[in-house]
Scaffold this motif. Structure first.
Motif, PDB file in Angstrom:
ATOM      1  N   VAL A   1       1.069  -1.190   0.102  1.00 38.42           N
ATOM      2  CA  VAL A   1       0.067  -0.059   0.016  1.00 38.42           C
ATOM      3  C   VAL A   1       0.791   1.417   0.070  1.00 38.42           C
ATOM      4  N   LEU A   2       0.503   2.310  -0.909  1.00 41.39           N
ATOM      5  CA  LEU A   2       1.197   3.564  -0.958  1.00 41.39           C
ATOM      6  C   LEU A   2       0.204   4.530  -0.226  1.00 41.39           C
ATOM      7  N   VAL A   3       0.742   5.116   0.705  1.00 37.82           N
ATOM      8  CA  VAL A   3      -0.219   6.193   1.623  1.00 37.82           C
ATOM      9  C   VAL A   3       0.429   7.612   0.767  1.00 37.82           C
ATOM     10  N   VAL A   4      -0.715   8.241   0.356  1.00 38.71           N
ATOM     11  CA  VAL A   4      -0.173   9.637   0.074  1.00 38.71           C
ATOM     12  C   VAL A   4      -0.542  10.629   0.900  1.00 38.71           C
ATOM     13  N   GLY A   5       0.629  11.409   1.428  1.00 37.03           N
ATOM     14  CA  GLY A   5       0.521  12.336   2.420  1.00 37.03           C
ATOM     15  C   GLY A   5       1.787  12.575   3.418  1.00 37.03           C
ATOM     16  N   ALA A   6       1.780  13.750   4.250  1.00 39.45           N
ATOM     17  CA  ALA A   6       2.882  13.858   5.253  1.00 39.45           C
ATOM     18  C   ALA A   6       2.531  14.040   6.632  1.00 39.45           C
ATOM     19  N   GLY A   7       0.825  13.941   6.882  1.00 35.64           N
ATOM     20  CA  GLY A   7       0.526  14.614   8.110  1.00 35.64           C
ATOM     21  C   GLY A   7       0.372  13.607   9.130  1.00 35.64           C
ATOM     22  N   ALA A   8      -0.208  13.754  10.264  1.00 41.38           N
ATOM     23  CA  ALA A   8      -0.713  12.832  11.388  1.00 41.38           C
ATOM     24  C   ALA A   8      -1.688  11.607  10.856  1.00 41.38           C
ATOM     25  N   ARG A   9      -2.596  12.171  10.093  1.00 44.18           N
ATOM     26  CA  ARG A   9      -3.606  11.283   9.652  1.00 44.18           C
ATOM     27  C   ARG A   9      -2.903  10.086   8.675  1.00 44.18           C
ATOM     28  N   GLU A  10      -1.810  10.661   8.069  1.00 41.07           N
ATOM     29  CA  GLU A  10      -1.112   9.520   7.184  1.00 41.07           C
ATOM     30  C   GLU A  10      -0.243   8.714   7.994  1.00 41.07           C
TER      31      GLU A  10
ATOM     32  N   TRP B   1      -1.470  -0.722  -3.912  1.00 42.54           N
ATOM     33  CA  TRP B   1      -2.813  -0.034  -3.589  1.00 42.54           C
ATOM     34  C   TRP B   1      -2.544   1.343  -3.330  1.00 42.54           C
ATOM     35  N   VAL B   2      -3.257   2.422  -3.567  1.00 39.63           N
ATOM     36  CA  VAL B   2      -2.948   3.871  -3.155  1.00 39.63           C
ATOM     37  C   VAL B   2      -4.118   4.275  -2.080  1.00 39.63           C
ATOM     38  N   VAL B   3      -3.761   4.742  -1.132  1.00 37.63           N
ATOM     39  CA  VAL B   3      -4.704   5.666  -0.100  1.00 37.63           C
ATOM     40  C   VAL B   3      -4.503   6.910  -0.256  1.00 37.63           C
ATOM     41  N   VAL B   4      -5.324   7.826  -0.617  1.00 35.34           N
ATOM     42  CA  VAL B   4      -4.848   9.167  -0.760  1.00 35.34           C
ATOM     43  C   VAL B   4      -5.442  10.031   0.607  1.00 35.34           C
ATOM     44  N   GLY B   5      -4.567  10.529   1.294  1.00 33.21           N
ATOM     45  CA  GLY B   5      -5.058  11.155   2.523  1.00 33.21           C
ATOM     46  C   GLY B   5      -5.562  12.528   2.663  1.00 33.21           C
ATOM     47  N   PRO B   6      -4.757  13.240   1.986  1.00 30.68           N
ATOM     48  CA  PRO B   6      -5.343  14.795   1.857  1.00 30.68           C
ATOM     49  C   PRO B   6      -6.354  15.068   0.687  1.00 30.68           C
ATOM     50  N   GLU B   7      -7.034  16.150   0.810  1.00 29.31           N
ATOM     51  CA  GLU B   7      -7.915  16.657   0.044  1.00 29.31           C
ATOM     52  C   GLU B   7      -7.588  17.293  -1.490  1.00 29.31           C
ATOM     53  N   ALA B   8      -6.596  17.982  -1.227  1.00 31.41           N
ATOM     54  CA  ALA B   8      -5.941  18.745  -2.318  1.00 31.41           C
ATOM     55  C   ALA B   8      -5.706  17.503  -3.605  1.00 31.41           C
TER      56      ALA B   8
END
Ligand code: AMP
Ligand code: GLY
Length: 419
Positions: A5-14, A64-71
């Protein structure tokens, strides 16, 4: 063989997503882009320069890709991944408009009969000023577009409302995101963040959370992206779950299907629990941040099959279960939500019953952990009950050194906030 899995983002959510995925028996590789320094040991962090690079990497590595942020969702990253045959968790650009345009969300809610604040959409200063007369009991000024949680002003009086409108419509403070404005009736009540996993038709609740949007202890100061969160929300009951399903979640999913843009992914409804029942303040097209940091650790069931379900895979037989309580306290850099300094050294000593999720932290040239943005850490306390979780969260905060950091002292206190 497990999945990657690839998680997109840099935040605490990710970071929280990476943490949950790393525990999944079905996942044997977790990658994050760009990720952050806190993910070391859980995920490989890769720097992919743009959406093209994300699509190419995920396709080549069969992730798989999980997109974290809205942008990236608003830019259409999920559409591009799907077109390249990559399995993705996150809505299409068209479905994500429910978040990226507050005017669109209002129109959808009106069409579907979903309870929400009375509102008007305005484009020019004169039109906006004249419309203020329609909200004698208090008004909220909202930039239409994405503004990282900073586009909303809950106004105390007409002078404040006029100033907020002037900033958006005359001074162009947020650029295009603020050139269309939603003016809405100010609602009173307790807020709740409800998230569901959905394939566009079916949905399942994740642990409901309470977010703390104002900067200061006692719920004062400017709105932020969120200064803390607790889960589960103390006001959540089976009866409320049924009401929210019937009056809000089912209708919005049905409306978006009717409009030819089914919503697949994680849908977030920001609710105000008013005297007339729950009303929608906003929809988001993704997990909440910081809510994810308190929700995900409570899940008793593996998160991954639910992400797969939202990405078009089989629907699990049983709804996700959760247990215990979590309280998350955000530590933000000095100056947040305005201009912040970066490169401030951070040290974290792990505490009992706690997890620290990072946001945009990096290692500097000397290998020291430093902040890279405003909201930098979430100290999450876990326990069988909310009070234990709260104590552990604040005990963890005491074990963090981060010069000048700001945090609220009242996250998870049982007294109800004033608004
Ligand atoms: P939003 O991004 O639309 O959720 O707004 C951010 C925050 O502003 C919410 O979480 C609330 O705290 C507050 N807010 C938004 N809309 C209203 C409203 N109609 N009445 C009172 N507070 C609101
Ligand atoms: N914490 C609010 C949000 O994620 O939008």
């Amino acid at each position: 063989m497990g999945e990657g899995v690839l998680v997109v983002g840099a935040g605490a959510r990710e970071h929280a997503l990476v943490w949950a995925l790393a525990r999944s028996p079905e996942v044997d590789r977790v990658v994050a882009t760009p990720g952050n320094a806190g993910m070391a040991g859980l995920a490989e962090c890769v720097d992919l320069a743009d959406d093209d690079a994300v699509v190419a990497y995920a396709a080549a590595e069969q992730l798989w890709v999980v997109v974290g942020p809205e942008a990236p969702l608003a830019r259409g990253l999920a559409d591009r991944l799907a077109a390249a045959g990559v399995r993705v968790v996150g809505p299409s650009r068209a479905a994500a408009r429910i978040e990226s345009s507050k005017a669109d969300a209002k129109r959808v809610m009106r069409a579907a009969g979903i309870p929400t604040a009375e509102a008007v959409v305005v484009h020019g200063w004169r039109e906006a000023e004249a419309a203020l007369d329609r909200f004698p009991a208090g008004v909220v000024v909202k930039a239409d577009g994405l503004a990282a949680g900073k586009g909303v002003t809950v106004c105390e009086d007409r002078t404040e409302a006029a100033a907020a409108l002037r900033a958006l419509l005359v001074d162009d403070a947020l650029g295009p995101a603020g050139r269309t404005v939603v003016l809405e009736e100010r609602l009173a009540g307790e807020e709740m963040s409800v998230m569901v996993v959905t394939d566009g038709t079916r949905f399942a609740y994740l642990p409901p959370a309470r977010d703390y949007k104002r900067l200061g202890t006692g719920d004062v100061g400017p709105n932020t992206g969120g200064m803390g969160a607790v889960a589960p929300h103390p006001a959540w009951t089976p009866a409320l779950a049924d009401e929210v399903a019937a009056r809000i979640i089912d209708p919005v999913l049905t409306q978006l299907r009717r409009e030819g843009r089914p919503f697949r992914g994680v849908l977030y409804a920001g609710l105000m629990l008013t005297a007339e029942g729950p009303k929608v303040l906003e929809f988001n097209a993704r997990f909440g941040d910081p809510e994810a940091t308190v929700m995900l650790p409570l899940l008793e069931d593996d998160l991954f099959p639910w992400l797969v379900a939202a990405g078009g895979g089989p629907w699990p037989a049983r709804a996700p279960r959760w247990t215990g309580a979590a309280v998350g306290v955000v530590l933000a850099a000095p100056g947040y939500p305005g201009r912040v300094a970066t490169g401030i050294p951070i040290t974290v000593e792990p505490g009992e019953g706690a997890v620290v999720f990072h946001a945009a932290t990096v290692r500097d040239g000397a290998g020291r952990l430093v902040n890279g943005g405003g909201r930098s850490l979430v100290a999450v306390g876990l326990g069988s009950d909310p009070e234990t979780a709260r104590k552990r969260a604040y005990a963890q905060v005491e074990r963090i050194r981060f010069e000048g950091a700001q945090w609220r002292r009242d996250i998870g206190e049982t007294s109800r906030p004033g608004r």
